[in-house]
Design an enzyme around this catalytic site. Structure first.
Site, PDB file in Angstrom:
ATOM      1  N   GLU A  70       0.757 -22.712  -7.810  1.00 15.92           N
ATOM      2  CA  GLU A  70      -0.387 -22.004  -8.403  1.00 15.92           C
ATOM      3  C   GLU A  70       0.098 -20.895  -9.334  1.00 15.92           C
ATOM      4  O   GLU A  70       1.225 -20.391  -9.183  1.00 15.92           O
ATOM      5  CB  GLU A  70      -1.231 -21.399  -7.259  1.00 15.92           C
ATOM      6  CG  GLU A  70      -2.434 -20.610  -7.756  1.00 15.92           C
ATOM      7  CD  GLU A  70      -3.376 -20.181  -6.619  1.00 15.92           C
ATOM      8  OE1 GLU A  70      -3.006 -20.318  -5.439  1.00 15.92           O
ATOM      9  OE2 GLU A  70      -4.473 -19.692  -6.940  1.00 15.92           O
ATOM     10  N   ASN A 217     -11.784 -25.821  -5.772  1.00 13.24           N
ATOM     11  CA  ASN A 217     -10.909 -25.358  -4.691  1.00 13.24           C
ATOM     12  C   ASN A 217     -11.646 -24.320  -3.864  1.00 13.24           C
ATOM     13  O   ASN A 217     -12.251 -23.387  -4.418  1.00 13.24           O
ATOM     14  CB  ASN A 217      -9.655 -24.712  -5.300  1.00 13.24           C
ATOM     15  CG  ASN A 217      -8.826 -23.944  -4.270  1.00 13.24           C
ATOM     16  OD1 ASN A 217      -8.069 -24.542  -3.509  1.00 13.24           O
ATOM     17  ND2 ASN A 217      -8.975 -22.621  -4.229  1.00 13.24           N
ATOM     18  N   GLU A 218     -11.590 -24.458  -2.566  1.00 13.71           N
ATOM     19  CA  GLU A 218     -12.198 -23.483  -1.659  1.00 13.71           C
ATOM     20  C   GLU A 218     -13.538 -22.990  -2.201  1.00 13.71           C
ATOM     21  O   GLU A 218     -13.768 -21.789  -2.366  1.00 13.71           O
ATOM     22  CB  GLU A 218     -11.237 -22.308  -1.389  1.00 13.71           C
ATOM     23  CG  GLU A 218      -9.999 -22.766  -0.642  1.00 13.71           C
ATOM     24  CD  GLU A 218      -9.135 -21.646  -0.047  1.00 13.71           C
ATOM     25  OE1 GLU A 218      -9.422 -20.464  -0.265  1.00 13.71           O
ATOM     26  OE2 GLU A 218      -8.158 -21.992   0.643  1.00 13.71           O
ATOM     27  N   TYR A 286      -4.150 -22.766   7.342  1.00 10.39           N
ATOM     28  CA  TYR A 286      -2.928 -21.947   7.353  1.00 10.39           C
ATOM     29  C   TYR A 286      -2.652 -21.426   8.764  1.00 10.39           C
ATOM     30  O   TYR A 286      -3.579 -21.189   9.539  1.00 10.39           O
ATOM     31  CB  TYR A 286      -3.097 -20.737   6.427  1.00 10.39           C
ATOM     32  CG  TYR A 286      -2.989 -21.065   4.950  1.00 10.39           C
ATOM     33  CD1 TYR A 286      -1.749 -21.174   4.349  1.00 10.39           C
ATOM     34  CD2 TYR A 286      -4.126 -21.261   4.170  1.00 10.39           C
ATOM     35  CE1 TYR A 286      -1.633 -21.468   2.987  1.00 10.39           C
ATOM     36  CE2 TYR A 286      -4.030 -21.563   2.808  1.00 10.39           C
ATOM     37  CZ  TYR A 286      -2.780 -21.656   2.230  1.00 10.39           C
ATOM     38  OH  TYR A 286      -2.668 -21.944   0.900  1.00 10.39           O
ATOM     39  N   GLU A 337      -3.932 -27.627   1.391  1.00 10.71           N
ATOM     40  CA  GLU A 337      -3.113 -26.409   1.452  1.00 10.71           C
ATOM     41  C   GLU A 337      -2.840 -26.148   2.919  1.00 10.71           C
ATOM     42  O   GLU A 337      -3.767 -26.103   3.732  1.00 10.71           O
ATOM     43  CB  GLU A 337      -3.853 -25.197   0.873  1.00 10.71           C
ATOM     44  CG  GLU A 337      -3.980 -25.221  -0.626  1.00 10.71           C
ATOM     45  CD  GLU A 337      -4.615 -23.937  -1.186  1.00 10.71           C
ATOM     46  OE1 GLU A 337      -4.531 -22.877  -0.539  1.00 10.71           O
ATOM     47  OE2 GLU A 337      -5.210 -24.037  -2.264  1.00 10.71           O
TER      48      GLU A 337
HETATM   49  O1  AHR Z   1      -2.137 -20.123  -1.395  1.00 13.02           O
HETATM   50  C1  AHR Z   1      -2.795 -18.951  -1.797  1.00 13.02           C
HETATM   51  C2  AHR Z   1      -4.310 -19.073  -1.766  1.00 13.02           C
HETATM   52  O2  AHR Z   1      -4.705 -19.432  -0.472  1.00 13.02           O
HETATM   53  C3  AHR Z   1      -4.919 -20.133  -2.639  1.00 13.02           C
HETATM   54  O3  AHR Z   1      -5.102 -19.717  -3.942  1.00 13.02           O
HETATM   55  C4  AHR Z   1      -6.235 -20.368  -1.978  1.00 13.02           C
HETATM   56  O4  AHR Z   1      -6.741 -21.655  -2.235  1.00 13.02           O
HETATM   57  C5  AHR Z   1      -5.954 -20.108  -0.520  1.00 13.02           C
HETATM   58  O5  AHR Z   1      -6.905 -19.307   0.061  1.00 13.02           O
END
Ligand code: AHR
Length: 531
Positions: A70, A217-218, A286, A337
């Site tokens: 990114e 995205n998100e 995550y 992600e």
């Molecule tokens: O990886 C960093 C950020 O984490 C990304 O931009 C986003 O999609 C996620 O929240």
């Protein structure tokens, strides 16, 4: 109790008979002096495992080892892109060391340009003569001025350099269906339209043939703060204006949930028409930590690693939820992600860029737990992309700042290297006491007579002796590689770039059994040839 010496053993990594194995440890282990019956009694940390060598789960698609880059911090600028006039050795502006390391590892697929950045990115800003490209403020990642010198052509060039399949994430939050449609035409239409001719004028007469397209995205968060239903309504409009160009049917990837948010997924799916089902559905997950990368307590590490059984559960549950709307399993589940979030240090972020984090043995264990579970759930997953590839969060590569000459392979890079032999093989069912444990984890895959086993001992207090039964099959030869450190907070540094890197490791074969010792805090991949 049998135990193997750490580090370099006398007969490293090649096949040893059970006798040689016992002898090699004799000097260090009392167990070698014990009678045979006692020697083979299960030790307190023994793990007995059964590998069902003929019971296949599904293919470990190479895309399960995908990556994400990114426009944040020094991931792109100063990380993989240094510019053609940089004193840093480069290949057409791409950092040479990064290209070489990534080529060696093999990157199956690369997602770009975001992340949150994607829903504020307008692709036309990043094409044409560099000096004419507009300068914009990167509103998500620190308000720095983005000069757009890395755009679509540079991204595709990079993918070609490293042999990765490109995956472009479009702008839904602040963009339009027309903008995404035009981006597809620019990339994929062979010639004769204004957009394809612009691509040729920019140096690429051949179409880019981009197949994977993210539709935002998100969008539940930085991509527009929508509900699943609102996003679903928008998704339909974007999907209608996304035709094939140049014979490439776009593989449309819809924004999936944050973690295991079933409400988002249901809201989105229930508003779709069967004619416009997405090709992929992308969840983000995550492992939050909250401690500085190199100063985790044991409890902190345990809590962070405990995320991975939850991720496994989320993959199973989200797959089941999608199947409820799409019994033919036409919609692929993607972990778009994933990775490790530690507490960021503002001094490091200032020096090296936003979201900079160090990688340690703990990060390596975390990523290995993720890759092991992707193997186990290979039948439910199409692609998984680590966040992020260079300099951000727990990346494969780190440079000593955006202007630094050095580039090192992190512990996470080495974990991906240990998993590489699984690619394109069939994942196998494995019987363990707790298949989804965050302390001890196993996965297996097979192609013909090649059998690959990966073990993780994520405990800080206990070595583990593994006895792995192949149930009716025998291995004729085996070797193993280990990634290990006694210190979960240790990592590779610019002074010691190879401090933690794969080493050969003893493995023993006894009839239908593979015997292997795992020191605490280790990841081991064993390759065996079935006889
Ligand atoms: O990886 C960093 C950020 O984490 C990304 O931009 C986003 O999609 C996620 O929240």
């Amino acid at each position: 109790m049998r135990s193997l010496p750490r580090g370099k053993a006398p007969m490293l990594g090649r096949f040893m008979s059970r006798r040689q194995f016992a002898q090699s440890t004799a000097a260090l282990s009392l167990s070698a002096l014990l009678p045979r019956a006692l020697f083979s009694a299960p030790a307190s940390n023994a793990q007995e495992i059964v590998i069902h060598t003929d019971n296949e789960i599904g293919t470990v698609r190479p895309e399960l080892h995908g990556q994400f880059a990114e426009h944040v911090g020094s991931c792109i600028y100063g990380g993989l892109w240094v510019g053609k006039n940089s004193p840093i050795p480069n290949i057409n502006g791409y950092r040479k060391a990064a290209v070489e390391y990534l080529r060696e590892l093999g990157i199956p697929v690369l997602r770009w340009p975001g992340g949150c950045f994607a829903d504020d990115y307008h692709w036309r800003d990043g094409i044409g003569p560099v000096e004419k490209r507009p300068k914009r403020v990167n509103m998500h990642w620190g308000g720095y001025v983005e000069d757009n010198s890395f755009g679509t052509d540079e991204f595709i060039g990079f993918c070609r350099e490293i042999g990765a399949e490109p995956y472009i994430c479009g702008n839904v939050g602040s963009g339009t269906p027309a903008e995404l449609r035009d981006w597809m035409e620019y990339c994929n239409f062979p010639s004769g339209s204004s957009l394809s001719d612009a691509r040729a004028a920019n140096g690429s007469p051949e179409p880019f043939k981009v197949r994977y397209w993210g539709v935002g995205n998100e969008n539940w968060g930085c991509g527009g703060a929508m509900t699943g239903r609102e996003y679903g309504d928008l998704y339909r409009r974007f999907a209608v204006f996304a035709p094939s160009f140049g014979g490439i049917k776009p593989f449309l990837i819809a924004c999936g949930p944050n973690r295991n948010d079933a409400v988002w997924s249901r809201d989105f799916m229930s508003g779709l028409s069967p004619r416009l089902l997405p090709d992929g559905f992308a969840m983000h997950y995550y492992a939050e930590g909250g401690m500085p990368s190199d100063a985790y307590s044991n409890e902190g590490m345990t809590a962070q690693l405990a995320t991975f059984p939850l991720l496994e559960q989320a993959v199973i549950q989200q797959r089941a939820l999608l199947d409820g709307y799409d019994s033919g399993r036409n919609i692929a589940l993607i972990v778009d992600e994933w990775g490790v979030h530690d507490r960021l240090a503002s001094a490091e972020e200032k020096e090296y860029g936003r979201l900079w984090q160090s990688c340690t043995m703990r990060s390596a264990l975390a990523v290995a737990l993720g890759l092991n579970l992707f193997n186990r759930q290979a039948d439910k997953l199409l692609m998984c992309n680590l966040a992020q590839m260079v300099n951000v969060r727990a990346p494969l590569l780190q440079t000593d700042g955006p202007k630094g000459q050095q580039c090192l392979r992190t512990t996470v890079y080495h974990v991906f290297a240990l998993f590489k032999p699984h690619r394109a093989k069939k994942a196998l069912r494995v019987e363990t006491q707790n298949p989804s444990s965050a302390e001890f984890s196993v996965s297996a895959s097979r192609a013909g007579s090649d059998l690959i086993l990966t073990f993780i001992n994520a405990r800080d207090g206990a070595d583990v002796q593994v006895e792995c039964s192949l149930r009716g099959e025998r291995a004729g030869a085996a070797s193993a590689q280990i990634l290990h450190s006694d210190d979960s907070n240790a990592g590779n540094s610019f002074d010691h770039p190879d401090q933690i890197s794969p080493q050969t490791h003893p493995v023993n074969l006894d009839g239908e059994t593979v015997l292997i010792d795992l020191p605490r805090l280790s990841v081991v991949t064993a390759s065996a040839q079935l006889a």
